[in-house]
Design a protein around this motif. Sequence first.
Motif, short mmCIF file in Angstrom:
data_model
loop_
_atom_site.label_atom_id
_atom_site.label_comp_id
_atom_site.label_asym_id
_atom_site.label_seq_id
_atom_site.Cartn_x
_atom_site.Cartn_y
_atom_site.Cartn_z
N ALA A 48 15.26 -21.87 -8.52
CA ALA A 48 14.20 -22.68 -9.11
C ALA A 48 13.99 -22.22 -10.55
CB ALA A 48 12.91 -22.51 -8.31
N MET A 49 13.89 -23.18 -11.46
CA MET A 49 13.81 -22.88 -12.88
C MET A 49 12.37 -23.06 -13.39
SD MET A 49 16.97 -22.14 -13.11
CE MET A 49 17.33 -21.96 -14.86
N ARG A 50 12.12 -22.49 -14.60
CA ARG A 50 10.81 -22.63 -15.25
C ARG A 50 9.67 -22.26 -14.30
NH1 ARG A 50 14.25 -23.10 -18.66
NH2 ARG A 50 14.32 -24.64 -20.36
N LEU A 51 9.75 -21.07 -13.73
CA LEU A 51 8.79 -20.65 -12.71
C LEU A 51 7.36 -20.60 -13.23
CD1 LEU A 51 10.93 -17.84 -11.06
CD2 LEU A 51 10.53 -20.16 -10.19
N SER A 52 7.19 -20.43 -14.53
CA SER A 52 5.84 -20.37 -15.10
C SER A 52 5.08 -21.67 -14.90
CB SER A 52 5.90 -20.04 -16.59
OG SER A 52 6.59 -21.06 -17.31
N ARG A 53 5.78 -22.76 -14.69
CA ARG A 53 5.12 -24.05 -14.48
C ARG A 53 4.51 -24.18 -13.08
NH1 ARG A 53 9.38 -28.53 -17.00
NH2 ARG A 53 9.53 -27.65 -19.11
N ASN A 54 5.00 -23.38 -12.14
CA ASN A 54 4.53 -23.46 -10.75
C ASN A 54 4.72 -24.87 -10.18
OD1 ASN A 54 3.47 -22.24 -8.41
ND2 ASN A 54 1.38 -22.86 -8.92
N ARG A 55 5.87 -25.42 -10.42
CA ARG A 55 6.16 -26.78 -9.94
C ARG A 55 7.29 -26.81 -8.93
NH1 ARG A 55 5.67 -30.25 -15.67
NH2 ARG A 55 3.41 -29.96 -15.91
N ASN A 56 7.53 -25.69 -8.28
CA ASN A 56 8.57 -25.65 -7.25
C ASN A 56 7.96 -25.81 -5.85
OD1 ASN A 56 7.42 -23.04 -7.75
ND2 ASN A 56 9.08 -22.05 -6.60
N TRP A 57 7.02 -26.75 -5.74
CA TRP A 57 6.36 -27.10 -4.48
C TRP A 57 6.77 -28.51 -4.09
CZ3 TRP A 57 2.75 -23.74 -2.05
CH2 TRP A 57 2.43 -22.59 -2.79
N ALA A 58 6.82 -28.77 -2.79
CA ALA A 58 7.24 -30.10 -2.34
C ALA A 58 6.96 -30.28 -0.86
CB ALA A 58 8.72 -30.32 -2.62
N HIS A 59 7.14 -31.48 -0.41
CA HIS A 59 7.10 -31.80 1.03
C HIS A 59 8.22 -31.01 1.71
CE1 HIS A 59 7.24 -34.19 4.72
NE2 HIS A 59 6.13 -34.81 4.35
N SER A 60 8.01 -30.64 2.94
CA SER A 60 9.03 -29.88 3.67
C SER A 60 10.35 -30.64 3.72
CB SER A 60 8.55 -29.57 5.09
OG SER A 60 8.19 -30.75 5.79
N ASP A 61 10.30 -31.98 3.79
CA ASP A 61 11.54 -32.77 3.79
C ASP A 61 12.31 -32.59 2.48
OD1 ASP A 61 10.64 -33.69 6.22
OD2 ASP A 61 10.75 -35.82 5.72
#
Length: 272
Positions: A48-61
């Motif tokens: 996962a890139m650009r971790l400072s954005r905290n945008r590596n969240w998603a639906h389990s699917d």
Amino acid sequence: MAAEPEARALFGAKKTGTDHQSMSFGGYSKGCIAGAQQLPETGPTWQAMRLSRNRNWAHSDTIEFVERLSKTAAQQNGWNGLYVGDMSQPRGGPMTSGHRSHQLGLDADIWMLPATNLNLSRKDRENLSSISMQKSKGAYVNSGWTAAHHNILKAAAKDKSVARIFVFPGAKVQMCRDEKGNRDWLRKIRPWYGHHYHFHVRLACPKGEKNCVDQAPPPKGDGCADAEKWVADILNPPAPKPRDPNAPPPKKRRELILSDLPNQCAQVLSSQ
């Protein structure tokens, strides 16, 4: 009376997801998600890139899809997996910058840069950039485009959970010209502005989630003629339509507030 705060500020302030099963509410550009899961920062075949954005969240699917696709990518020549860009915020919703969609946990940006090093530090992931695959303002692919890009996009499009994939017009045209087998999957590859450093995968609403609103399906057919038209307009832009001098000026797009979103989104915000 104080103005209602913008929804992007409310959702952008949340650092974690809610303790629920993953469930999306609303549409891709006006919604939220309960029970979002965080894509691990590093996996066997992704980072996962650009971790400072905290945008590596998603639906389990979506998490499961990224894991599947990254395994396919790791089988391609010159790739050890995927670099994964923006997915969603911990509770979805409007983002503080950069995207109008990505609100349901069902969107993911995949970098065009081959993921050769899966041991990048957090600092590396902030400083490393993807690479552009376009030339002539998106009318053609450049020399960086390879059969691996074609194969990874094809695998993503053939995944049953995927609704559509956005990529710059020249890439769609190139894939149309190169594909010699069954072309049905090309229907999901949609030309769109700006998608030359990454491609954007959008999953369909998961089965049984009645409060999730799917986008209308792509038009029938492989979409190759439409992509050729995009390219023709890039190379020879049509004359702009004359503007009516008496027409009112276009209204500035208003930022969403919480009451614009589905009712469930207030509960998602307030949940622990």
